[in-house]
Design a protein around this motif. Structure first.
Motif, short mmCIF file in Angstrom:
data_model
loop_
_atom_site.label_atom_id
_atom_site.label_comp_id
_atom_site.label_asym_id
_atom_site.label_seq_id
_atom_site.Cartn_x
_atom_site.Cartn_y
_atom_site.Cartn_z
N GLU A 97 1.94 4.36 2.05
CA GLU A 97 1.73 4.92 3.22
C GLU A 97 1.05 6.34 3.55
O GLU A 97 1.25 7.10 2.81
CB GLU A 97 3.23 5.01 3.81
CG GLU A 97 3.88 3.59 3.72
CD GLU A 97 3.21 2.47 4.83
OE1 GLU A 97 2.71 3.04 5.88
OE2 GLU A 97 3.13 1.42 4.66
N ASN A 98 0.33 6.07 4.50
CA ASN A 98 -0.47 7.46 4.96
C ASN A 98 -1.03 8.36 3.75
O ASN A 98 -1.09 9.52 3.64
CB ASN A 98 0.78 8.65 5.43
CG ASN A 98 1.64 8.06 6.40
OD1 ASN A 98 0.98 7.65 7.29
ND2 ASN A 98 2.79 8.36 6.55
N ASP A 99 -1.73 7.42 2.74
CA ASP A 99 -2.76 7.98 1.89
C ASP A 99 -3.80 7.20 1.66
O ASP A 99 -3.98 6.35 0.87
CB ASP A 99 -1.96 8.03 0.62
CG ASP A 99 -2.64 8.92 -0.46
OD1 ASP A 99 -3.51 9.80 0.05
OD2 ASP A 99 -2.31 8.84 -1.51
N PRO A 100 -4.83 6.97 2.73
CA PRO A 100 -5.91 6.14 2.64
C PRO A 100 -6.92 6.68 1.67
O PRO A 100 -6.93 7.88 1.60
CB PRO A 100 -6.49 6.11 4.19
CG PRO A 100 -5.87 7.39 4.84
CD PRO A 100 -4.79 7.71 4.17
N ASP A 109 -6.82 1.20 2.53
CA ASP A 109 -5.45 1.56 2.06
C ASP A 109 -5.38 1.58 0.51
O ASP A 109 -6.20 0.98 -0.03
CB ASP A 109 -4.59 0.53 2.42
CG ASP A 109 -4.39 0.34 4.04
OD1 ASP A 109 -4.41 1.35 4.97
OD2 ASP A 109 -4.42 -0.80 4.58
N ARG A 110 -4.64 2.61 0.07
CA ARG A 110 -4.54 2.80 -1.35
C ARG A 110 -3.61 1.77 -1.76
O ARG A 110 -2.18 1.68 -1.60
CB ARG A 110 -3.91 4.01 -1.60
CG ARG A 110 -3.76 4.48 -3.01
CD ARG A 110 -3.40 5.97 -3.30
NE ARG A 110 -4.30 7.02 -2.67
CZ ARG A 110 -5.17 7.53 -3.38
NH1 ARG A 110 -5.62 7.31 -4.46
NH2 ARG A 110 -6.16 8.31 -2.56
N ARG A 126 -12.64 2.81 5.64
CA ARG A 126 -11.45 3.44 5.15
C ARG A 126 -10.71 2.20 4.53
O ARG A 126 -10.50 1.24 5.23
CB ARG A 126 -10.71 4.01 6.46
CG ARG A 126 -9.40 4.63 6.35
CD ARG A 126 -9.15 5.04 7.71
NE ARG A 126 -7.85 5.95 7.61
CZ ARG A 126 -7.85 7.25 8.06
NH1 ARG A 126 -8.84 7.71 8.46
NH2 ARG A 126 -6.73 7.95 7.88
N ARG A 170 0.84 -1.06 -0.03
CA ARG A 170 -0.12 0.04 -0.16
C ARG A 170 0.77 1.25 -0.13
O ARG A 170 1.97 1.31 0.26
CB ARG A 170 -1.05 0.01 1.19
CG ARG A 170 -0.09 0.01 2.63
CD ARG A 170 -0.89 -0.36 3.82
NE ARG A 170 -1.88 -1.49 3.83
CZ ARG A 170 -1.47 -2.56 4.08
NH1 ARG A 170 -0.37 -2.83 4.60
NH2 ARG A 170 -2.19 -3.75 4.18
#
Length: 165
Positions: A37-40, A49-50, A47, A35
């Motif tokens: 990180e820190n960009d859901p 994960d990208r 929610r 994924r």
């Protein structure tokens, strides 16, 4: 943004758009393996994960005869845009056994070639010219050839594509 899709056995299948990857994840047909990180992504009250790499929850059968079609672009890519005869930058392809003598359009008969060598060789064989090929032409193999769209991929995909090689 594109996402690499892995079969349930971790072999690479294809590359899909971010939107298609999200649909597979949201419908529980795939899970996110790698994924951003820190960009859901927020969809409704959920929610996610990208995804960069997703794994299908069910195994998909793939035909064994998944052979890469012969194309000019593919031959140049296989030979790294280098002439099979002199090693310089190549922009054309050449039939090792000329078509006028029965040579076909196959991976084993086509090589990347610079314009100068292609014109000089004309409809002769490399043996008649006294030339040798730098490498024997053959059908491409490996993860980057099995899965379409990975040539402009994410560096994270490399370890998954190495499994298919």
């Amino acid at each position: 943004m594109r996402t690499l899709v892995l079969n349930a056995g971790y072999e690479p299948l294809t590359v899909v758009s971010f939107k298609r990857a999200m649909v597979l994840v949201m419908n529980d047909k795939a899970s996110v393996i790698e994924r951003v990180e820190n960009d859901p992504v927020i969809a409704g009250r959920r929610r996610f994960d990208r995804p960069v790499v997703i794994l299908l929850t069910r195994y998909v059968r793939v035909p064994a005869a998944r052979r890469q079609p012969v194309t000019r672009r593919g031959v140049l890519r296989r030979d790294e845009h280098r002439c099979g005869y002199c090693g310089k930058a190549a922009s054309t392809i050449d039939h090792v056994m000329p078509r006028s003598r029965g040579g076909g359009d196959s991976w084993e008969n086509l090589v990347a070639c610079c314009l100068r060598c292609n014109n000089a060789k004309s409809d002769r064989t490399p043996q008649e010219m006294g030339w040798e090929l730098h490498r024997t032409p053959r059908a491409p193999h490996g993860g980057t050839w099995v899965v379409r769209g990975v040539e402009r991929g994410d560096p994270v995909w490399e370890r998954y594509l190495a499994l298919a090689a």
